[in-house]
Motif scaffolding. Structure first.
Motif, PDB file in Angstrom:
ATOM      1  N   GLU A  34       3.347  92.227  11.019  1.00 48.13           N
ATOM      2  CA  GLU A  34       4.622  91.570  10.750  1.00 48.13           C
ATOM      3  C   GLU A  34       5.724  92.622  10.643  1.00 48.13           C
ATOM      4  O   GLU A  34       5.597  93.598   9.890  1.00 48.13           O
ATOM      5  N   GLY A  83       9.526  90.889   6.304  1.00 43.80           N
ATOM      6  CA  GLY A  83       8.887  90.214   5.189  1.00 43.80           C
ATOM      7  C   GLY A  83       8.499  91.182   4.091  1.00 43.80           C
ATOM      8  O   GLY A  83       8.944  92.332   4.055  1.00 43.80           O
ATOM      9  N   SER A 143       4.436  88.098   1.429  1.00 42.30           N
ATOM     10  CA  SER A 143       4.552  87.164   2.555  1.00 42.30           C
ATOM     11  C   SER A 143       3.523  87.456   3.638  1.00 42.30           C
ATOM     12  O   SER A 143       2.954  86.529   4.230  1.00 42.30           O
ATOM     13  N   ALA A 172       6.364  94.973   7.330  1.00 43.89           N
ATOM     14  CA  ALA A 172       6.260  94.045   6.199  1.00 43.89           C
ATOM     15  C   ALA A 172       5.195  94.503   5.201  1.00 43.89           C
ATOM     16  O   ALA A 172       5.342  94.291   3.991  1.00 43.89           O
TER      17      ALA A 172
END
Length: 200
Positions: free
Chosen positions: A140, A143, A147, A170
């Motif tokens: 990711e 985030g 998350s 993230a």
């Protein structure tokens, strides 16, 4: 044990010249394949034709793929042999052009690209490999740690996988191996060591 690893990016044709792909080089999947081979496991590597990296071990069986559909066909074909563990490292495109054009689209003409979702390969893996150790990946770019962990848990529940490797901006520095909880790994070596212990 026989381990199946996917690595690199899928490539979806826009026309007969241009492609839709992502930045994955295949480096991490190739390094994992090498580490598994060095630990005396039999390794089959499904490697993107666009990958910039290759494993160094000569004992690894390499089979190329291009599109998401071709990767899925390779996976189904390899399921005909016994696979103890499947590490799905490849960066599979979320979208593909709805209708690839023949020839080369004129670069002087405005062109709208209609995208449609690709097949979610990871969702089919448990049906294909009912008793195999399945480890997915969740990268990711945006985030927080919470998350990305939530998304990893969701992937495991929906796809019935046994674990999920968390990484990307993230997650932050290093990698997280999500099982019942997140095990933080400071380096690739530490991550690979943890993954190999799952095979014992």
């Amino acid at each position: 044990m026989h381990c199946l690893v996917t690595a690199g990016a899928t490539i979806e044709p826009i026309d007969e010249v241009r492609l839709l792909t992502n930045r994955s080089t295949g480096r991490l999947g190739c390094k994992l394949a090498d580490t598994l081979s060095q630990a005396n496991h039999k390794v089959t590597l499904l490697l993107s034709e666009s990958a910039q990296k290759r494993p160094s071990s000569k004992d690894i069986q390499i089979h190329p793929f291009t599109t998401t559909d071709s990767l899925q066909r390779q996976i189904i074909d390899k399921s005909k042999t016994e696979v103890a563990a499947f590490f799905h490292v490849a960066a599979v495109s979320d979208f593909r052009p709805e209708a690839p054009r023949k020839g080369k689209v004129d670069s002087n003409t405005p062109h709208t690209l209609q995208l449609v979702p690709t097949t979610k390969i990871i969702k089919s893996l448990r049906n294909i490999f009912p008793s195999t150790l399945l480890i997915g990946w969740k990268y990711e770019a945006e985030g927080t740690l919470d998350s990305i962990r939530t998304k990893g848990v969701k992937q495991m529940k929906q796809c019935k996988t046994d674990g999920c490797v968390l990484n990307g901006p993230a997650y932050g520095t290093g990698y997280g191996l999500l099982r019942e909880k997140v095990h933080h790994c400071n380096s690739e070596h530490e991550l690979f060591t943890r993954l190999i212990t799952l095979l014992s």
